[in-house]
Scaffold this motif. Structure first.
Motif, PDB file in Angstrom:
ATOM      1  N   ALA A  74      23.961  20.130  30.313  1.00  0.00           N
ATOM      2  CA  ALA A  74      22.694  20.679  29.832  1.00  0.00           C
ATOM      3  C   ALA A  74      22.409  22.038  30.468  1.00  0.00           C
ATOM      4  N   LYS A  75      22.937  22.240  31.668  1.00  0.00           N
ATOM      5  CA  LYS A  75      22.695  23.494  32.396  1.00  0.00           C
ATOM      6  C   LYS A  75      23.941  24.370  32.473  1.00  0.00           C
ATOM      7  N   ASN A  76      25.062  23.888  31.928  1.00  0.00           N
ATOM      8  CA  ASN A  76      26.332  24.629  32.007  1.00  0.00           C
ATOM      9  C   ASN A  76      26.714  24.908  33.453  1.00  0.00           C
ATOM     10  N   THR A  77      26.600  23.902  34.289  1.00  0.00           N
ATOM     11  CA  THR A  77      26.913  24.071  35.692  1.00  0.00           C
ATOM     12  C   THR A  77      27.929  23.023  36.162  1.00  0.00           C
ATOM     13  N   ALA A  78      28.616  23.375  37.221  1.00  0.00           N
ATOM     14  CA  ALA A  78      29.506  22.446  37.900  1.00  0.00           C
ATOM     15  C   ALA A  78      29.258  22.571  39.395  1.00  0.00           C
ATOM     16  N   THR A  79      29.437  21.493  40.119  1.00  0.00           N
ATOM     17  CA  THR A  79      29.266  21.522  41.558  1.00  0.00           C
ATOM     18  C   THR A  79      30.495  20.941  42.243  1.00  0.00           C
ATOM     19  N   LEU A  80      30.691  21.345  43.463  1.00  0.00           N
ATOM     20  CA  LEU A  80      31.763  20.794  44.286  1.00  0.00           C
ATOM     21  C   LEU A  80      31.134  20.402  45.614  1.00  0.00           C
ATOM     22  N   GLN A  81      30.965  19.109  45.819  1.00  0.00           N
ATOM     23  CA  GLN A  81      30.450  18.594  47.083  1.00  0.00           C
ATOM     24  C   GLN A  81      31.626  18.423  48.034  1.00  0.00           C
ATOM     25  N   MET A  82      31.575  19.109  49.148  1.00  0.00           N
ATOM     26  CA  MET A  82      32.674  19.098  50.103  1.00  0.00           C
ATOM     27  C   MET A  82      32.209  18.463  51.409  1.00  0.00           C
ATOM     28  N   ASN A  83      32.789  17.355  51.765  1.00  0.00           N
ATOM     29  CA  ASN A  83      32.454  16.643  52.996  1.00  0.00           C
ATOM     30  C   ASN A  83      33.660  16.621  53.938  1.00  0.00           C
ATOM     31  N   SER A  84      33.390  16.300  55.183  1.00  0.00           N
ATOM     32  CA  SER A  84      34.460  16.198  56.192  1.00  0.00           C
ATOM     33  C   SER A  84      35.355  17.435  56.163  1.00  0.00           C
ATOM     34  N   LEU A  85      34.732  18.577  56.166  1.00  0.00           N
ATOM     35  CA  LEU A  85      35.480  19.823  56.039  1.00  0.00           C
ATOM     36  C   LEU A  85      36.393  20.065  57.233  1.00  0.00           C
ATOM     37  N   LYS A  86      37.538  20.660  56.938  1.00  0.00           N
ATOM     38  CA  LYS A  86      38.543  20.971  57.950  1.00  0.00           C
ATOM     39  C   LYS A  86      38.782  22.482  57.967  1.00  0.00           C
ATOM     40  N   SER A  87      39.373  22.953  59.036  1.00  0.00           N
ATOM     41  CA  SER A  87      39.638  24.385  59.139  1.00  0.00           C
ATOM     42  C   SER A  87      40.549  24.860  58.009  1.00  0.00           C
ATOM     43  N   GLU A  88      41.437  23.991  57.571  1.00  0.00           N
ATOM     44  CA  GLU A  88      42.346  24.381  56.493  1.00  0.00           C
ATOM     45  C   GLU A  88      41.670  24.476  55.126  1.00  0.00           C
ATOM     46  N   ASP A  89      40.402  24.091  55.049  1.00  0.00           N
ATOM     47  CA  ASP A  89      39.642  24.270  53.815  1.00  0.00           C
ATOM     48  C   ASP A  89      39.068  25.684  53.706  1.00  0.00           C
ATOM     49  N   THR A  90      39.207  26.454  54.765  1.00  0.00           N
ATOM     50  CA  THR A  90      38.700  27.823  54.757  1.00  0.00           C
ATOM     51  C   THR A  90      39.398  28.642  53.681  1.00  0.00           C
ATOM     52  N   ALA A  91      38.601  29.215  52.782  1.00  0.00           N
ATOM     53  CA  ALA A  91      39.140  29.983  51.665  1.00  0.00           C
ATOM     54  C   ALA A  91      37.990  30.536  50.835  1.00  0.00           C
ATOM     55  N   ALA A  92      38.334  31.439  49.931  1.00  0.00           N
ATOM     56  CA  ALA A  92      37.392  31.823  48.888  1.00  0.00           C
ATOM     57  C   ALA A  92      37.546  30.814  47.754  1.00  0.00           C
ATOM     58  N   TYR A  93      36.439  30.279  47.286  1.00  0.00           N
ATOM     59  CA  TYR A  93      36.461  29.256  46.242  1.00  0.00           C
ATOM     60  C   TYR A  93      35.997  29.878  44.924  1.00  0.00           C
ATOM     61  N   PHE A  94      36.771  29.607  43.890  1.00  0.00           N
ATOM     62  CA  PHE A  94      36.522  30.194  42.570  1.00  0.00           C
ATOM     63  C   PHE A  94      36.327  29.084  41.540  1.00  0.00           C
ATOM     64  N   CYS A  95      35.434  29.345  40.612  1.00  0.00           N
ATOM     65  CA  CYS A  95      35.192  28.424  39.505  1.00  0.00           C
ATOM     66  C   CYS A  95      35.856  28.986  38.248  1.00  0.00           C
ATOM     67  N   LEU A  96      36.517  28.114  37.517  1.00  0.00           N
ATOM     68  CA  LEU A  96      37.122  28.476  36.234  1.00  0.00           C
ATOM     69  C   LEU A  96      36.487  27.626  35.151  1.00  0.00           C
ATOM     70  N   VAL A  97      35.961  28.287  34.149  1.00  0.00           N
ATOM     71  CA  VAL A  97      35.298  27.606  33.040  1.00  0.00           C
ATOM     72  C   VAL A  97      36.058  27.898  31.753  1.00  0.00           C
ATOM     73  N   ASP A  98      36.510  26.850  31.098  1.00  0.00           N
ATOM     74  CA  ASP A  98      37.177  26.982  29.802  1.00  0.00           C
ATOM     75  C   ASP A  98      36.093  26.885  28.743  1.00  0.00           C
ATOM     76  N   ALA A  99      35.746  28.016  28.152  1.00  0.00           N
ATOM     77  CA  ALA A  99      34.588  28.049  27.268  1.00  0.00           C
ATOM     78  C   ALA A  99      34.909  28.768  25.962  1.00  0.00           C
ATOM     79  N   ARG A 100      34.111  28.450  24.978  1.00  0.00           N
ATOM     80  CA  ARG A 100      34.197  29.126  23.691  1.00  0.00           C
ATOM     81  C   ARG A 100      32.908  29.926  23.507  1.00  0.00           C
ATOM     82  N   ASP A 101      33.055  31.214  23.248  1.00  0.00           N
ATOM     83  CA  ASP A 101      31.852  31.975  22.954  1.00  0.00           C
ATOM     84  C   ASP A 101      31.852  32.343  21.476  1.00  0.00           C
ATOM     85  N   ALA A 102      30.816  33.019  21.064  1.00  0.00           N
ATOM     86  CA  ALA A 102      30.601  33.265  19.639  1.00  0.00           C
ATOM     87  C   ALA A 102      31.594  34.241  19.039  1.00  0.00           C
ATOM     88  N   VAL A 103      32.276  35.013  19.890  1.00  0.00           N
ATOM     89  CA  VAL A 103      33.157  36.080  19.389  1.00  0.00           C
ATOM     90  C   VAL A 103      34.624  35.836  19.722  1.00  0.00           C
TER      91      VAL A 103
END
Length: 120
Positions: A74-103
């Motif tokens: 309904a809001k066109n949103t996604a979330t990522l809940q991250m628990n028990s984080l580790k040092s190896e989780d350090t990174a830039a996090y990117f969202c990819l949306v497979d979408a269809r637009d009008a054009v």
């Protein structure tokens, strides 16, 4: 055109939690798969999690049991809940949306990323 914006990154201690958000906007007709990727310095971008329109989820083995992906169509949103984080989780996090637009029809749209740093 479709825009994707991530938010919620930051600095957290090992064992802590963060909740990332991804918001898609613009001339969206429909959204298919939504996914999260991450990229650590000097490394290639890595797939983290995916959620389908029916709610089916998949995760890379390294985050199973710690991360949870969800979506609100309904809001066109996604979330990522991250628990028990580790040092190896350090990174830039990117969202990819497979979408269809009008054009343009169906295509993948990336956000600019949000930085997650796990450090004491």
């Amino acid at each position: 055109q479709v825009q994707v914006v991530e938010s919620g990154g930051g600095l957290v201690q090992p064992g802590g939690s963060l909740r990332l958000s991804c918001a898609a906007s613009g001339s969206i007709v429909a959204i298919n798969v939504m996914a999260w990727y991450r990229q650590a310095p000097g490394q290639t971008r890595e797939w983290v999690a995916t959620i389908t329109p029916t709610g089916r989820t998949n995760y890379v083995d390294s985050v199973k049991g710690r991360f949870t992906i969800s979506r609100d169509d309904a809001k066109n949103t996604a979330t990522l809940q991250m628990n028990s984080l580790k040092s190896e989780d350090t990174a830039a996090y990117f969202c990819l949306v497979d979408a269809r637009d009008a054009v343009s029809g169906w295509r993948g749209y990336w956000g600019q990323g949000t930085q997650v740093t796990v450090s004491s």
